[in-house]
Write an enzyme that holds these catalytic residues in place. Structure first.
Site, PDB file in Angstrom:
ATOM      1  N   HIS A 185     -10.602   7.055   1.479  1.00 12.71           N
ATOM      2  CA  HIS A 185      -9.239   6.989   0.936  1.00 12.71           C
ATOM      3  C   HIS A 185      -9.161   5.916  -0.140  1.00 12.71           C
ATOM      4  O   HIS A 185      -9.956   4.986  -0.175  1.00 12.71           O
ATOM      5  CB  HIS A 185      -8.233   6.674   2.061  1.00 12.71           C
ATOM      6  CG  HIS A 185      -8.471   5.333   2.695  1.00 12.71           C
ATOM      7  ND1 HIS A 185      -9.386   5.151   3.721  1.00 12.71           N
ATOM      8  CD2 HIS A 185      -7.939   4.106   2.455  1.00 12.71           C
ATOM      9  CE1 HIS A 185      -9.389   3.876   4.085  1.00 12.71           C
ATOM     10  NE2 HIS A 185      -8.515   3.220   3.322  1.00 12.71           N
ATOM     11  N   CYS A 224      -1.906  -2.641   7.794  1.00 10.49           N
ATOM     12  CA  CYS A 224      -1.856  -3.546   6.639  1.00 10.49           C
ATOM     13  C   CYS A 224      -0.552  -4.327   6.542  1.00 10.49           C
ATOM     14  O   CYS A 224      -0.559  -5.480   6.100  1.00 10.49           O
ATOM     15  CB  CYS A 224      -2.144  -2.768   5.363  1.00 10.49           C
ATOM     16  SG  CYS A 224      -3.828  -2.088   5.358  1.00 10.49           S
ATOM     17  N   HIS A 262     -16.045   0.413   6.480  1.00  7.07           N
ATOM     18  CA  HIS A 262     -14.639   0.824   6.510  1.00  7.07           C
ATOM     19  C   HIS A 262     -14.492   2.346   6.508  1.00  7.07           C
ATOM     20  O   HIS A 262     -13.618   2.889   7.193  1.00  7.07           O
ATOM     21  CB  HIS A 262     -13.931   0.218   5.293  1.00  7.07           C
ATOM     22  CG  HIS A 262     -12.450   0.268   5.345  1.00  7.07           C
ATOM     23  ND1 HIS A 262     -11.701  -0.356   6.315  1.00  7.07           N
ATOM     24  CD2 HIS A 262     -11.551   0.866   4.522  1.00  7.07           C
ATOM     25  CE1 HIS A 262     -10.418  -0.156   6.085  1.00  7.07           C
ATOM     26  NE2 HIS A 262     -10.300   0.590   5.008  1.00  7.07           N
ATOM     27  N   HIS A 278     -10.820   0.878  -2.997  1.00  7.34           N
ATOM     28  CA  HIS A 278     -12.155   0.925  -2.423  1.00  7.34           C
ATOM     29  C   HIS A 278     -13.189   1.466  -3.406  1.00  7.34           C
ATOM     30  O   HIS A 278     -12.864   2.224  -4.325  1.00  7.34           O
ATOM     31  CB  HIS A 278     -12.147   1.776  -1.155  1.00  7.34           C
ATOM     32  CG  HIS A 278     -11.278   1.221  -0.070  1.00  7.34           C
ATOM     33  ND1 HIS A 278     -11.441  -0.052   0.426  1.00  7.34           N
ATOM     34  CD2 HIS A 278     -10.227   1.758   0.595  1.00  7.34           C
ATOM     35  CE1 HIS A 278     -10.540  -0.270   1.360  1.00  7.34           C
ATOM     36  NE2 HIS A 278      -9.789   0.806   1.492  1.00  7.34           N
ATOM     37  N   LYS A 290      -7.043  -4.789  -2.997  1.00  9.87           N
ATOM     38  CA  LYS A 290      -7.797  -5.292  -1.842  1.00  9.87           C
ATOM     39  C   LYS A 290      -8.818  -4.248  -1.413  1.00  9.87           C
ATOM     40  O   LYS A 290      -8.684  -3.069  -1.712  1.00  9.87           O
ATOM     41  CB  LYS A 290      -6.864  -5.664  -0.699  1.00  9.87           C
ATOM     42  CG  LYS A 290      -6.002  -4.553  -0.167  1.00  9.87           C
ATOM     43  CD  LYS A 290      -4.969  -5.114   0.800  1.00  9.87           C
ATOM     44  CE  LYS A 290      -4.044  -4.060   1.362  1.00  9.87           C
ATOM     45  NZ  LYS A 290      -4.703  -3.070   2.225  1.00  9.87           N
ATOM     46  N   ASP A 297       0.789  -1.243   0.000  1.00 14.58           N
ATOM     47  CA  ASP A 297       0.000   0.000   0.000  1.00 14.58           C
ATOM     48  C   ASP A 297       0.819   1.288   0.000  1.00 14.58           C
ATOM     49  O   ASP A 297       0.496   2.239   0.731  1.00 14.58           O
ATOM     50  CB  ASP A 297      -0.952   0.008   1.191  1.00 14.58           C
ATOM     51  CG  ASP A 297      -1.928  -1.151   1.182  1.00 14.58           C
ATOM     52  OD1 ASP A 297      -1.899  -1.948   0.232  1.00 14.58           O
ATOM     53  OD2 ASP A 297      -2.723  -1.268   2.137  1.00 14.58           O
TER      54      ASP A 297
END
Length: 197
Positions: A78, A145, A62, A53, A103, A9
């Site tokens: 985000h 993460c 989330h 996302h 993801k 990430d």
């Protein structure tokens, strides 16, 4: 023995100036690029994950849309798919990355092993197919993460090392606790995490 480098990430929204900026994120991008320039030959495969996302909805709770985020389970909006914030940081050298994982996609997801590759495969299967036995984990964020990806790599049967000097945390005060939990799980920790002021 084949080793993999797993980059977690390193995205615009998780680095300085992003929607969920992590101090030291840009330095992590530069450090990983330097590692790849120097030591790419040590890795049979280099993989990178991104949060990805949905633009609509709260992505399974989330996103904190109607209240303040708690920065543990709920977060500011985000890394929305297709936006500049979801792209890799420009100082991360992608030339050696062969596996890209997305993801989230409507649900909370912290581990790269919960995501899918561009061709719809799970990361553990990709690593096994190329004979990976050891995974080095770097990226953002140490206390979320990176931690969950390292735990899942260990659960999947890989030897795991977190290169802590190439990670940055949402909450630097939790880094010691995070690294101790990883060590208890049998995960090797290399280097000292950076803790920018």
């Amino acid at each position: 023995m084949t080793s993999a480098l797993l980059i977690i990430d390193v995205q615009n929204d998780f680095t300085e100036g992003g929607a969920l900026e992590v101090k030291g994120g840009a330095a992590v991008a530069r450090g990983i690029s330097a590692l790849l320039e120097r030591d790419a030959h040590r890795y049979g495969v280099v993989a990178a994950s991104r949060d990805w996302h949905n633009a609509e909805g709260d992505n399974g709770g989330h996103f904190a849309l109607d209240e303040e985020p708690d920065y543990m389970d709920t977060w500011p909006v985000h890394c929305v798919a297709g936006t500049p914030g979801a792209e890799y940081h420009p100082e991360l050298d992608l030339s050696r990355v062969r596996v890209h994982v997305r993801k989230g996609q409507g649900l909370p997801a912290y581990s790269a092993f919960e995501g899918t590759t561009d061709d719809g495969r799970m990361l553990a299967a990709v690593f096994r197919d190329v004979g990976v036995t050891r995974v080095d984990v770097v990226g953002i964020a140490t206390d979320h993460c990176v931690r969950e990806s390292a735990f899942d790599a260990k659960r999947a049967g890989f030897d795991v090392r977190v290169r802590a000097n190439l990670t940055a945390a949402v909450n630097p005060a939790r880094v010691g606790e995070t690294l101790r939990a990883l060590e208890v799980a049998g995960i090797e920790i290399e280097g000292e995490p950076s803790t920018p002021a």
